[in-house]
Motif scaffolding. Structure first.
Motif, short mmCIF file in Angstrom:
data_model
loop_
_atom_site.label_atom_id
_atom_site.label_comp_id
_atom_site.label_asym_id
_atom_site.label_seq_id
_atom_site.Cartn_x
_atom_site.Cartn_y
_atom_site.Cartn_z
N CYS A 85 -37.01 -5.21 42.63
CA CYS A 85 -38.01 -4.88 44.31
C CYS A 85 -36.90 -3.50 45.07
N THR A 86 -35.20 -3.34 43.99
CA THR A 86 -34.33 -2.59 44.33
C THR A 86 -34.15 -2.42 46.22
N ASN A 87 -34.04 -3.78 46.78
CA ASN A 87 -33.69 -3.89 48.22
C ASN A 87 -32.00 -4.02 47.35
N PRO A 137 -52.63 8.07 44.64
CA PRO A 137 -52.09 6.99 45.83
C PRO A 137 -51.95 5.90 45.68
N GLU A 138 -50.94 5.33 44.63
CA GLU A 138 -50.61 4.40 44.15
C GLU A 138 -48.80 4.76 44.40
N ALA A 139 -48.11 3.72 44.47
CA ALA A 139 -46.62 4.23 45.23
C ALA A 139 -45.98 3.63 43.36
N THR A 140 -46.43 2.79 42.52
CA THR A 140 -45.55 2.47 41.82
C THR A 140 -46.16 4.19 40.35
N CYS A 141 -47.56 3.69 40.42
CA CYS A 141 -47.81 5.05 39.35
C CYS A 141 -46.23 6.00 40.24
N SER A 142 -46.53 6.57 41.21
CA SER A 142 -46.07 7.98 41.27
C SER A 142 -44.74 7.88 40.83
N ILE A 182 -44.13 7.77 37.32
CA ILE A 182 -43.88 9.73 37.13
C ILE A 182 -43.04 10.38 37.23
N LYS A 183 -42.40 10.27 38.60
CA LYS A 183 -41.70 10.80 39.14
C LYS A 183 -39.97 10.82 38.64
N GLU A 184 -39.75 9.36 39.02
CA GLU A 184 -38.76 8.67 38.76
C GLU A 184 -38.23 7.91 37.51
N ASP A 202 -44.10 -1.76 53.45
CA ASP A 202 -44.22 -0.32 53.19
C ASP A 202 -43.49 -1.12 51.87
N PRO A 203 -44.28 -0.07 50.77
CA PRO A 203 -44.06 -1.28 49.08
C PRO A 203 -42.25 -0.67 48.68
N CYS A 204 -41.64 -1.25 48.05
CA CYS A 204 -40.58 -0.73 47.69
C CYS A 204 -40.71 0.67 46.79
N HIS A 205 -41.38 0.52 45.97
CA HIS A 205 -41.49 2.03 44.85
C HIS A 205 -41.94 3.45 45.68
#
Length: 428
Positions: free
Chosen positions: A65-67, A250-255, A258-260, A314-317
């Motif tokens: 979750c990266t918390n 429109p998806e936090a995990t996919c974004s 790819i981005k990070e 808030d999604p973790c990603h």
């Protein structure tokens, strides 16, 4: 394989990570906490720890979750080193056949398309459908006797339901990377996004050859799949650099993948790392792009204000990895009553494929307090720009016997745009 030299010596033992750690909240053991993970990871890096089945079980209990990274004074990348340790675990013990099958299908969209169509026809044989929630619950499935809510398959995938290029007026040109869950299950997200872009007169390219971002494989240790999928998607996105202003997701995990994560994954392949970094400016979460780069907020301000209460998770990603959290709220608040839960940033407990299939008891335990928070707001809708969160929170609310429904912010925004224009004097 380790891109980060994270050892127990780098941890200052401040303890800030403990109360925010998702697995420690449901399994309060120092071993399954960020400090415990760091100690074991440090020992493993130094060759003092063997990856036996006990270590395997521990490293696979992290929700990623990266918390801990978010609150760590040294920003220690615990999650990334765990991901790399999981690769070594997969090399030693292999990956379960059902996971390998799933990853094979995600790499081969044509086969997945066919199986999804068959799945749509036969899903009523073992499941009770809940059309209003785009979900289904297990009845008494002959293999897996487990009471839980799962996303139901759509009759036709989103990408196969629309032309590749949609001309809306030429005020902009964007590509859409839809994500696997939204492509095969939550297809209303894609439909809603097309509605919004039509209202904005922005031309749409569905970039239909897109493949899975690779996140499920990455979190499971199947790095061969990540390597193939990442390189394909990078090369494919590069081909649109001169045509499109942005690729919106429109998806936090996919974004985030790819981005990070592509940049981190290709740390030992300089050419591909540079290419992953080069496409980053093109990648946006959908609400981030719509709020910052278009006049959508002005369009929404002219639409009816509803009394419907919405709470946002808030999604973790999204929030922690990409800094996207204000944007979806700013758009939703134009037409809906926003009410914050006590801890919108708390992980919902999805945790990835292994958590859902092999450690579901942890996922269920992590989802329970989140469902309680949602219900406490009195909201009728909970929203998050992530279909993994949708799947997890839908299950948690199902067990809580809650009537709250989940909507992606894109779906809420599109529904607001359908309203007739109103004068400011009529706004509630």
């Amino acid at each position: 394989m380790f891109a980060f030299n994270v050892t127990s010596d780098a941890c200052v033992k401040c303890g800030k990570c403990i109360p925010v750690c998702t697995i420690h909240q449901v399994n309060p053991d120092e071993t399954t906490s960020p400090r415990g993970f760091l100690h074991l990871l440090g020992a493993y890096q130094k060759g003092k720890l063997e990856l036996d089945r006990t270590a395997k079980k521990i490293f696979e209990s992290c929700f990623l979750c990266t918390n801990c990274v978010d609150v760590c004074p040294n920003s220690l990348k615990v999650d990334m080193v765990i991901e790399q340790a999981r690769y070594d675990i997969a090399q030693k013990y292999g990956i379960a056949w059902y996971k390998r099958l799933a990853f094979f299908l995600l790499r081969n969209r044509g086969i997945m398309d066919i199986l999804a169509r068959f799945g749509y026809v036969f899903q009523t044989c073992g499941f009770k459908l809940h059309p209003e929630k785009r979900s289904m619950s297990l009845r008494d499935f002959p293999i897996v006797k487990l009471d839980r809510l799962l996303p139901s398959l759509a009759k036709k995938s989103f990408l196969n339901s629309h032309p590749e290029v949609i001309i809306n007026g030429g005020k902009g040109k964007v590509g859409v990377f839809i994500g696997c869950l939204a492509n095969y299950m939550y297809t209303d997200i894609g439909k809603a996004l097309l509605e919004i872009l039509k209202a904005l007169e922005i031309d749409v390219y569905l970039i239909k050859q897109q493949k899975c971002c690779g996140a499920p494989s990455y979190f499971t240790g199947d790095f061969a799949s990540v390597d193939a999928l990442g390189k394909f998607n990078i090369e494919y996105i590069e081909s649109f650099k001169e045509t499109l202003e942005a690729i919106i997701i429109p998806e936090a995990t996919c974004s985030a993948m790819i981005k990070e994560d592509y940049v981190h994954f290709f740390h030992d392949q300089p050419e591909w790392k540079a290419r992953a970094e080069a496409i980053r400016p093109m990648i946006y979460m959908a609400t981030d792009y719509l709020e910052k780069k278009t006049n959508l907020k002005d369009l929404l301000a002219r639409k009816a204000k509803r009394s419907e209460v919405v709470t946002y998770h808030d999604p973790c990603h999204a929030r922690k990895m990409q800094g996207v959290w204000k944007e979806p709220r700013a758009l939703i608040a134009q037409n809906f009553v926003m009410r914050e839960m006590s801890d919108p940033n708390r992980c919902c407990g999805f945790g990835g494929v292994t958590m859902q299939l092999e450690n579901y008891r942890f996922a269920k335990a992590a989802g329970e307090p989140k469902a309680t928070m949602i219900n406490a707001t009195g909201a009728k809708v909970v929203s998050a720009e992530c279909s993994a969160c949708r799947m997890q929170l839908g299950d948690a609310l199902y067990h809580a016997k809650s009537d709250v429904v989940f909507k992606n912010p894109i779906e809420l925004i599109a529904s607001a745009l359908r309203e007739e224009n109103v004068k400011s004097t009529n706004v509630l």
